[in-house]
Design a protein around this motif. Structure first.
Motif, PDB file in Angstrom:
ATOM      1  N   UNK A   8       0.831  -1.207   0.000  1.00  0.00           N
ATOM      2  CA  UNK A   8       0.000   0.000   0.000  1.00  0.00           C
ATOM      3  C   UNK A   8       0.863   1.254   0.000  1.00  0.00           C
ATOM      4  N   UNK A   9       1.950   1.242   0.754  1.00  0.00           N
ATOM      5  CA  UNK A   9       2.857   2.396   0.776  1.00  0.00           C
ATOM      6  C   UNK A   9       3.490   2.598  -0.594  1.00  0.00           C
ATOM      7  N   UNK A  10       3.908   1.507  -1.221  1.00  0.00           N
ATOM      8  CA  UNK A  10       4.506   1.602  -2.559  1.00  0.00           C
ATOM      9  C   UNK A  10       3.502   2.163  -3.560  1.00  0.00           C
ATOM     10  N   UNK A  11       2.229   1.808  -3.411  1.00  0.00           N
ATOM     11  CA  UNK A  11       1.209   2.308  -4.341  1.00  0.00           C
ATOM     12  C   UNK A  11       1.013   3.810  -4.193  1.00  0.00           C
ATOM     13  N   UNK A  12       1.214   4.335  -2.980  1.00  0.00           N
ATOM     14  CA  UNK A  12       1.117   5.780  -2.775  1.00  0.00           C
ATOM     15  C   UNK A  12       2.215   6.490  -3.555  1.00  0.00           C
ATOM     16  N   UNK A  25       4.311   9.108   4.507  1.00  0.00           N
ATOM     17  CA  UNK A  25       3.150   8.351   4.040  1.00  0.00           C
ATOM     18  C   UNK A  25       2.486   7.619   5.200  1.00  0.00           C
ATOM     19  N   UNK A  26       3.300   7.026   6.074  1.00  0.00           N
ATOM     20  CA  UNK A  26       2.757   6.285   7.209  1.00  0.00           C
ATOM     21  C   UNK A  26       1.985   7.176   8.173  1.00  0.00           C
ATOM     22  N   UNK A  30      -4.333   9.763   5.232  1.00  0.00           N
ATOM     23  CA  UNK A  30      -5.530   9.135   5.806  1.00  0.00           C
ATOM     24  C   UNK A  30      -6.056   7.976   4.972  1.00  0.00           C
ATOM     25  N   UNK A  31      -5.833   8.015   3.653  1.00  0.00           N
ATOM     26  CA  UNK A  31      -6.280   6.902   2.813  1.00  0.00           C
ATOM     27  C   UNK A  31      -5.597   5.611   3.202  1.00  0.00           C
ATOM     28  N   UNK A  32      -4.309   5.684   3.490  1.00  0.00           N
ATOM     29  CA  UNK A  32      -3.567   4.504   3.940  1.00  0.00           C
ATOM     30  C   UNK A  32      -4.080   4.034   5.298  1.00  0.00           C
ATOM     31  N   UNK A  33      -4.327   4.979   6.205  1.00  0.00           N
ATOM     32  CA  UNK A  33      -4.840   4.611   7.528  1.00  0.00           C
ATOM     33  C   UNK A  33      -6.206   3.920   7.406  1.00  0.00           C
ATOM     34  N   UNK A  34      -7.066   4.484   6.557  1.00  0.00           N
ATOM     35  CA  UNK A  34      -8.410   3.925   6.405  1.00  0.00           C
ATOM     36  C   UNK A  34      -8.364   2.512   5.839  1.00  0.00           C
ATOM     37  N   UNK A  35      -7.527   2.305   4.816  1.00  0.00           N
ATOM     38  CA  UNK A  35      -7.433   0.974   4.205  1.00  0.00           C
ATOM     39  C   UNK A  35      -6.865  -0.033   5.197  1.00  0.00           C
TER      40      UNK A  35
END
Length: 241
Positions: A8-12, A25-26, A30-35
């Motif tokens: 997911x981080x790589x996709x960002x 990113x971490x 918020x999109x990463x946190x939500x997923x």
């Protein structure tokens, strides 16, 4: 789980040029946190710990502004950019490598308990504010323009814009062709093109009418002069007699 977060981080980084460091990113996406929270809540939901799943989902909504029902199914490398106002319903299914922007709704159109939310194929991009409603399928690589309202099936590789959503482009799926906000360069909207053609035709008609009016005016002036000449000639003939 950690492998999934790494993906997911790589996709960002792949889809947001503003991303600079992994720590940023971490901590700031918020999109990463939500997923990530959804993956846990979905596991709880699948384990029939429904109340705990809903509580965690509600916490994720409070922290991120993104509402994902724990029953929804998300694929790998799903990226929610900005994210505020995103709503994803219970029976929604999102394929791998999909991208959703803020204000997107994957909603239902019925109160039935069965499948009532959309299914997205792989690599789908949905622009800000778009609404995809009902148990429809959005094909692989499709792009939904910002603020579009889509209630019908979307073919693979298609681009849909407007309210109601209308197809403006349908190309072969290209994994390397990511379109931020589902905006495609040199995209032709057939409705806009038809309206432009009507405007151009209307302009041509106005110019033609103006030219005809000018000719009629000149003819009227010529007839008036001819009438005056005839009257003067008649007066001269009467004077001679």
């Amino acid at each position: 789980m950690f492998a999934s977060i790494k993906e997911d981080i790589a996709s960002v980084f792949d889809r947001d040029p503003a991303a600079r460091t992994t720590w940023e990113v971490l901590t700031c996406y918020p999109g990463l946190h939500a997923v990530t929270l959804h993956r846990v809540s979905h596991w709880l939901w699948s384990s029939r710990l429904r109340w705990l799943a809903r509580v965690l989902s509600h916490l994720g909504r409070f922290l991120t502004g993104i509402e994902i029902h724990p029953g929804a199914t998300l694929g790998r490398r799903v990226f929610i950019d900005h994210g505020m106002g995103v709503v994803i319903g219970e029976t929604a299914e999102i394929g791998d490598d999909c991208t959703l922007y803020h204000g997107v709704t994957l909603g239902g159109t019925s109160w039935s308990k069965g499948k009532r939310h959309p299914t997205l194929g792989k690599q789908v991009v949905i622009g800000a504010g778009a609404k995809v409603l009902g148990p429809i399928y959005v094909g692989e690589g499709a792009k939904i323009g910002s603020n579009a309202v889509v209630v019908k099936e979307v073919p693979a590789g298609a681009t849909v814009v407007g309210v109601p959503g209308r197809l403006v482009e349908c190309d072969a799926v290209d994994a390397a062709r990511f379109a931020a906000y589902a905006v495609v360069q040199d995209q032709d909207d057939p409705y806009a093109k038809a309206i432009q053609t009507l405007i151009e035709h209307s302009g041509e008609m106005e110019r033609t009418i103006a030219a005809l009016q000018g000719k009629v005016g000149r003819l009227e002036a010529a007839l008036a002069r001819s009438s005056d000449d005839l009257e003067r000639a008649a007066e001269r003939l009467r004077a001679v007699k």
